[in-house]
Design an enzyme around this catalytic site. Structure first.
Site, PDB file in Angstrom:
ATOM      1  N   ASP A 597      18.565  20.458   7.272  1.00  7.49           N
ATOM      2  CA  ASP A 597      17.137  20.141   7.171  1.00  7.49           C
ATOM      3  C   ASP A 597      16.646  20.253   5.737  1.00  7.49           C
ATOM      4  O   ASP A 597      16.902  21.251   5.068  1.00  7.49           O
ATOM      5  CB  ASP A 597      16.316  21.131   8.019  1.00  7.49           C
ATOM      6  CG  ASP A 597      16.514  20.904   9.510  1.00  7.49           C
ATOM      7  OD1 ASP A 597      16.652  19.744   9.915  1.00  7.49           O
ATOM      8  OD2 ASP A 597      16.522  21.904  10.262  1.00  7.49           O
ATOM      9  N   HIS A 691       2.891  17.812  16.475  1.00  5.52           N
ATOM     10  CA  HIS A 691       1.846  18.725  16.008  1.00  5.52           C
ATOM     11  C   HIS A 691       0.696  18.840  16.980  1.00  5.52           C
ATOM     12  O   HIS A 691      -0.239  19.586  16.757  1.00  5.52           O
ATOM     13  CB  HIS A 691       1.333  18.275  14.637  1.00  5.52           C
ATOM     14  CG  HIS A 691       2.415  18.285  13.613  1.00  5.52           C
ATOM     15  ND1 HIS A 691       3.210  17.191  13.379  1.00  5.52           N
ATOM     16  CD2 HIS A 691       2.876  19.265  12.813  1.00  5.52           C
ATOM     17  CE1 HIS A 691       4.110  17.498  12.455  1.00  5.52           C
ATOM     18  NE2 HIS A 691       3.932  18.749  12.094  1.00  5.52           N
TER      19      HIS A 691
HETATM   20  N1  GLN Z   1      15.381  22.260  12.609  1.00  2.57           N
HETATM   21  C1  GLN Z   1      14.051  22.711  12.340  1.00  2.57           C
HETATM   22  C2  GLN Z   1      13.299  22.816  13.660  1.00  2.57           C
HETATM   23  O1  GLN Z   1      13.504  22.034  14.507  1.00  2.57           O
HETATM   24  C3  GLN Z   1      13.289  21.775  11.425  1.00  2.57           C
HETATM   25  C4  GLN Z   1      11.893  22.261  11.143  1.00  2.57           C
HETATM   26  C5  GLN Z   1      11.136  21.486  10.087  1.00  2.57           C
HETATM   27  O2  GLN Z   1      11.481  20.402   9.744  1.00  2.57           O
HETATM   28  N2  GLN Z   1      10.076  22.017   9.572  1.00  2.57           N
HETATM   29  O3  GLN Z   1      12.481  23.679  13.856  1.00  2.57           O
END
Ligand code: GLN
Ligand code: ZN
Length: 754
Positions: A597, A691
């Protein structure tokens, strides 16, 4: 009335409170547990406590204490005060910030290159600006009643408009409303003057950035036109114009012509490294200079002697911080379990106030402070904790510059067909809802009332349920759900050498939300595997592929406090090779798909255009180091969010991941329009916005998939949400993912077979 500018001051101070009093009061008010009056009284006590503390710490001259008050956000606060947004009551303010049942909140976005997020005012064609100075007048008066002459702080007119957004359907740019908003500022200043205020602080950080809304020259021009009028106003406090977060270029001449009574400049080590002649250029300013020597963005004890030498090149200057101290925790004194040597190296907000005072009074007046600073500098430089030879030797052997995973994408893509994934594979971004039970188990484990074994059992149980749920839903590539991670950066920081974590080092991220960034103290290495057991266990539960899940080097650095004794790229390389070891261990444990990520790739982008390429070069390199030795058959994914990828889209492509999942639902796939020629990898533009608790329908997600297919060939498209699901509840998550899978099936069945 001509009070001199104080010799020692700060630009701002953490607003949430040493014990997060403001956070608690906000959340209690929002949930209806306390009424408006109780909330106001809690906020009032917090303000007065803060003033008293700052005075104790040495800010005892008149106007040395900034009243940078805000309940939710300082941009919103100023926008309300000058009438750039409309609202009178507490509830109006919180509706603008958070929305309610009938109205959407204003947008929120990153404040310069920090982790703080501000509320974005929207300016319409017919915008009027009615000054509403009541709140700032109340602040001045309550402080005065307690015996403090504080300095009111407002975001300046140029920055306020440069950071605002054009309202939907409007044809004017916010900066075209400068004249009108300046009228309102003049009226606020007049009333402050009438109330006997002698100094006001107007923050103009827009002058240090190359913004999309206006370039350097346009901003300098706007500054001229706004401040010529403000400074010409007869009845006003003296103006302290501040320029934190970097160096002013074109705007410096404008400031020199305008000659506000005092000017703050950011003279932090980081800013001077990017612009080495800045110290000399500001020495020529005709206004009273307030030298921002104490770095408000890092947590390191200052090298007082070095800073004092810089100060001596600026005769008569006052001393302040480079930026508001809102970006650092309250005090090192609240940390009881830091290693003792390390604790002496740190300086949080209160300690930085003492540094400002010691710098201004000099080594003869404050010998103990200088001796202590010397000790911190020396012991840190000599410590085995900061310098790990094995780590340095390893990164020294890396090739310089760009590194390239072999074979190239086309060949890897061919090899990865062996994974046997279907057309339009569906997946999620990593985390599943963090239930009350998981949080309770983590808290009990931390307190010591739940044993290690029982905690691990609880987490394994959760992983099992998450895998079963994904199987039931019919997702193609599964995740373990990340229940063991309190936070995607802190989790790794706790397991890597070279970091320390704090107990109370809270920093406001936005509104009532605070984070506790880990601190990189030295060379970084990985004593043992960090994620392998969870991935192995999850994979043992399913015939489908389970994705390994790592946080990338740039995001780990962006959400930590970094070193100031080496360039960030040094830490990035060290993280790159440490995470590469994790990739190898995951492969050995039978994991064929690994996601790295990098949601914060955009966050560290330098404010000045000319600094951006160098940043993107080391950032992209560190990501590539993680994947460098991965087997061709291992499919490397990356994930990015927080939109606005335009400026960095080449760098995103340059990560050279096999699959890129990217936030796109809120912009309705707009970003795909220019993605096709730049991207060769597979891509998963998020098809629902995580969100919000809203459950998107099958039809709307199918529509987004079809929209994506207009730009991305079907064999390269993935189906996934925008981001991780940890902030959501299980019911809505399950329903949304079910619809997502149905939307995929609907689109698949309508595709004409090739
Ligand atoms: N792998 C993380 C999650 O799913 C990615 C979070 C993010 O991009 N902020 O929580
Ligand atoms: Zn994300």
């Amino acid at each position: 009335m001509n009070a001199p500018f104080p010799k020692a001051t700060i630009e701002g101070y953490p607003r949430v409170g040493a014990n997060r009093e403001l956070k608690r009061a906000l959340e209690a008010y929002w949930s209806g547990k306390i009424d408006a009056e109780t909330f106001e009284s809690a906020a009032h006590s917090l303000r007065l406590d803060t003033y008293a503390r700052l005075r104790d710490l040495g800010l005892n001259e008149d106007y040395a204490i900034p009243a940078d008050v805000a309940y939710y956000d300082h941009v919103l606060e100023t926008a309300l005060t000058v009438g750039a947004v409309q609202g009178e009551t507490l509830d109006d303010e919180f509706r603008l910030a958070r929305g309610n049942a009938d109205s959407a909140p204003l947008e929120m976005t990153k404040w310069f290159d920090t982790n703080y997020h501000y509320i974005v005012p929207e300016i319409a064609d017919d915008q009027t600006f009615n000054a509403r100075p009541q709140r700032v007048l109340k602040i001045v008066e309550e402080a005065r009643n307690a015996g403090h002459a504080v300095r009111p702080v407002l975001v300046g007119p140029v920055t306020l408009l440069a950071l605002s957004k054009q309202a939907d359907g409007s044809s004017t740019q916010p900066l075209e409303h400068l004249d009108a908003v300046v009228d309102s500022y003049i009226s606020v200043l007049e009333q402050l003057h009438a109330a006997g205020v002698e100094w006001v602080q107007l923050n103009e950080p827009a002058l240090v950035a190359d913004l999309a809304a206006a370039d350097d020259a346009a901003l300098a021009q706007a500054l001229q036109s706004a401040y010529r009028r403000i400074l010409a106003a007869e009845k006003r406090p003296q103006v302290y114009l501040t320029t934190p977060y970097g160096s002013v270029r074109k705007g410096l001449d404008a400031i020199n012509e305008l000659q506000p009574e005092a000017v703050q400049v950011d003279l932090s080590v980081g800013t001077l490294a990017l612009d080495p002649s800045y110290l000399e250029r500001v020495a020529g300013l005709k206004s009273h200079l307030s030298a921002g020597l104490v770095d408000g963005r890092n947590v390191w004890a200052a090298n007082l002697r070095d800073l004092r030498a810089k100060l001596e090149t600026l005769p008569g200057a006052s001393v302040t911080t480079s930026v508001s101290l809102q970006h650092v925790p309250h005090t090192v004194e609240a940390e009881t379990s830091l290693p003792i040597d390390v604790a002496n190296w740190f300086s949080f907000a209160n300690e930085k106030v003492r540094e400002v005072v010691a710098l201004s009074s000099g080594p003869l007046a404050a010998p103990e402070a200088y001796a202590q600073a010397d000790r911190a500098v020396r012991t840190r430089a000599e410590s085995a904790r900061t310098h790990n030879e094995a780590v340095q030797n390893r990164t020294a052997q890396l090739p310089e510059g760009e590194v390239q995973r072999q074979p190239l994408f086309a060949e890897r893509n061919e090899a990865q067909k062996a994974l046997g994934l279907p057309l339009l594979p569906s997946t999620t971004i990593g985390s599943f809802p963090q239930t009350q039970e998981i949080r309770a188990a983590r808290a009990a484990h931390r307190k010591g009332t739940l044993s290690d074994a029982a905690y691990v059992d609880a987490l394994r149980d959760e992983v099992k349920q998450v895998i079963e749920l994904q199987e039931r839903l019919g997702l193609d590539v599964l995740v373990h759900g990340e229940p063991e991670r309190n936070d995607m950066v802190q989790y790794f920081a706790e397991l890597l050498d070279g970091f320390v974590v704090t107990e109370n080092g809270w920093v406001q991220s936005y509104g009532s939300r605070c984070t506790r960034p880990p601190i990189v103290v030295g060379d970084i290495s990985r004593p043992q595997a960090m994620t392998v057991e969870w991935a192995r266990y999850a994979q043992s539960l399913s015939e489908k592929h389970v994705k390994g899940m790592l946080t990338g080097p740039v995001t780990i650095l962006a959400w930590s406090f970094v070193r100031d004794d080496v360039h960030q790229s040094v830490s990035a390389d060290q993280l790159g090779v440490a995470l590469a070891d994790e990739v190898r261990d995951l492969e050995e444990a039978g994991i064929d798909i690994i996601q790295i990520d990098e949601p914060a790739l955009r966050e560290l982008l330098p404010l000045r255009e000319q600094d951006r390429k160098a940043y993107l070069d080391w950032a992209v390199r560190s990501f590539r180091l993680v994947a460098l030795e991965a087997k061709p058959t291992t499919q490397i994914h990356t994930h990015l969010c927080y939109s606005e990828f335009g400026q960095i889209i080449d760098a995103v492509a340059g990560l050279d991941a096999d699959v890129t999942s990217i936030e796109a639902a809120r912009s309705r796939m707009e970003l795909l329009e220019d993605i096709d020629d730049k991207f060769h990898s597979e891509i998963g533009p998020g098809i629902y916005d995580i969100h919000s608790p809203r459950i998107p329908s099958v039809a709307e997600m199918a529509e987004l998939i079809r929209a994506a297919l207009r730009n991305v060939p079907v064999e390269r498209l993935w189906i996934n949400p925008d981001c991780g699901l940890k902030t959501r509840g299980y019911d809505e998550t399950e329903a949304s993912l079910r619809n997502m899978v149905l939307a995929r099936e609907e689109v698949l069945s309508s595709l004409v077979p090739a």
